[in-house]
Scaffold this motif. Sequence first.
Motif, mmCIF file in Angstrom:
data_model
loop_
_atom_site.group_PDB
_atom_site.id
_atom_site.type_symbol
_atom_site.label_atom_id
_atom_site.label_comp_id
_atom_site.label_asym_id
_atom_site.label_seq_id
_atom_site.Cartn_x
_atom_site.Cartn_y
_atom_site.Cartn_z
ATOM 1 N N TRP A 310 -33.710 -26.644 -49.104
ATOM 2 C CA TRP A 310 -33.784 -26.783 -47.666
ATOM 3 C C TRP A 310 -33.763 -25.405 -47.017
ATOM 4 N N GLN A 311 -34.733 -25.160 -46.147
ATOM 5 C CA GLN A 311 -34.778 -23.887 -45.433
ATOM 6 C C GLN A 311 -33.878 -23.975 -44.213
ATOM 7 N N VAL A 312 -32.933 -23.051 -44.115
ATOM 8 C CA VAL A 312 -31.933 -23.071 -43.048
ATOM 9 C C VAL A 312 -32.415 -22.300 -41.831
ATOM 10 N N SER A 313 -32.922 -21.093 -42.045
ATOM 11 C CA SER A 313 -33.381 -20.255 -40.938
ATOM 12 C C SER A 313 -34.875 -20.444 -40.712
ATOM 13 N N ASN A 314 -35.327 -20.041 -39.541
ATOM 14 C CA ASN A 314 -36.748 -20.143 -39.211
ATOM 15 C C ASN A 314 -37.117 -18.944 -38.358
ATOM 16 N N ASP A 337 -28.950 -11.638 -34.356
ATOM 17 C CA ASP A 337 -28.008 -12.591 -33.792
ATOM 18 C C ASP A 337 -27.232 -13.258 -34.916
ATOM 19 N N MET A 338 -25.913 -13.358 -34.779
ATOM 20 C CA MET A 338 -25.111 -14.127 -35.722
ATOM 21 C C MET A 338 -25.307 -15.603 -35.401
ATOM 22 N N MET A 339 -25.792 -16.343 -36.400
ATOM 23 C CA MET A 339 -26.138 -17.740 -36.214
ATOM 24 C C MET A 339 -25.193 -18.639 -37.008
ATOM 25 N N ALA A 340 -25.113 -19.889 -36.596
ATOM 26 C CA ALA A 340 -24.330 -20.892 -37.319
ATOM 27 C C ALA A 340 -25.106 -22.195 -37.335
ATOM 28 N N VAL A 341 -25.026 -22.917 -38.442
ATOM 29 C CA VAL A 341 -25.670 -24.214 -38.553
ATOM 30 C C VAL A 341 -24.714 -25.155 -39.278
ATOM 31 N N SER A 342 -24.590 -26.367 -38.785
ATOM 32 C CA SER A 342 -23.733 -27.346 -39.449
ATOM 33 C C SER A 342 -24.445 -27.889 -40.681
ATOM 34 N N GLU A 354 -28.940 -28.067 -35.799
ATOM 35 C CA GLU A 354 -29.795 -27.058 -35.186
ATOM 36 C C GLU A 354 -29.071 -25.716 -35.194
ATOM 37 N N PRO A 355 -29.664 -24.670 -35.751
ATOM 38 C CA PRO A 355 -29.004 -23.359 -35.738
ATOM 39 C C PRO A 355 -28.739 -22.903 -34.307
ATOM 40 N N HIS A 356 -27.552 -22.389 -34.060
ATOM 41 C CA HIS A 356 -27.221 -21.908 -32.724
ATOM 42 C C HIS A 356 -26.628 -20.507 -32.786
ATOM 43 N N ARG A 357 -26.860 -19.750 -31.756
ATOM 44 C CA ARG A 357 -26.460 -18.355 -31.674
ATOM 45 C C ARG A 357 -24.981 -18.256 -31.304
ATOM 46 N N LEU A 358 -24.249 -17.439 -32.070
ATOM 47 C CA LEU A 358 -22.846 -17.178 -31.752
ATOM 48 C C LEU A 358 -22.700 -15.921 -30.909
#
Length: 377
Positions: A310-314, A337-342, A354-358
């Motif tokens: 599974w590709q996490v980043s895009n 950007d530091m990102m987080a994804v559940s 959905e990846p979101h910016r921290l």
Amino acid sequence: RGQTLTRLKFGGMYVSLAVSRNGQIAAGSWEGTLTILNSGGDRVVNSASPYSVWKRAQRSLSDNSLELKTLSWSPKGDSLACCSAEALWTYFPTTNEFSRWDYPVHQELNTRYGAQFSPNGEELVVYAHDRFVWVARGANRKIRGRIELPSPPDPFHRKRSQPRESQSGSAFYNILDIDVNPQGSLLACAGLDGQIMLYDFKILQPFKLIVGHEPVYKGFATRVEVVAFSPDGRWLLFRTGGTVNLGGGRDIGGIRPGVDTAPVPLVATPYDEEAIALSPDGRWLAYQSDETGRTEVFIRPFPNTNAGKWQVSNGGGLAPLWARDGSDLFFVGADRDMMAVSVRPVGGAVKLGEPHRLFHLPDDVYFTSEEFYTPYD
């Protein structure tokens, strides 16, 4: 998730970072100072140093001998091992004191060094000067045993036609990384010559010499850069090294000590795979790869890595790191950007949020677009 983000300003040029199990944040600087903050971001130790102000002021800008390059918290968080090229220092937060431990071997140049506490916290494993390992006990760091590797030939001048020595020979040189399994029974050392040596940690005798991968890639000698045991200690994962400005050669492999006779490729393609990040429950392997033409973050099931991907980043991503409860995966996006994804397991697959910016990594925070590991905690 409604949590407050705070930028922690340390001051100075910091080169190392470590977070204890109880949330203490330690940062070591090039200047040879140590700053510690609690989990709330409050500064509890302000630029403490084992070196005098005079000594720090007298050194030249090209002198890196005092920088606290690697930090390692004890399991209880009651002591912090701080390694410089000159010596190992143990900092005790309760007394605000440093204890010096000189490397038993003194050489003019010491560029590879570090330390790691044993799982029970009673011993400290120290490596330095490329080919020496010591295991020291107690607060006074009494040496329990040591490993000394033979002086190596220059691996970068070994020709493709030269055969690798057999596993029964002593063909292991130059330590790049170490790890102790959770049971405290095995010590793994990654080698500059593309091999891994496993030692019986209790008696510090060789247990198995592992050929990590082909020692020559496109005419260049290769290496094993990283070793890491799985949370249950059943697997030893490793990342092979590539060559600067040359694509390919960085792969992720693994072996079950005492079970497998040879390592198996976990993620090995013509592209570069690096930044090993195994989930806390040991079920999922996150890593970065440039297989799409740019570096992205992926997740695979572990140890059956071919059962899914599974590709996490895009649009670019690197340096994955799991949250300690395994519910989120952090990474750095293409725009710094530091990102987080559940991450939610669903049977043998994962469902990604959905990846979101921290927050954004400012220019004065060291980070490049070509990291092969994860330099944050």
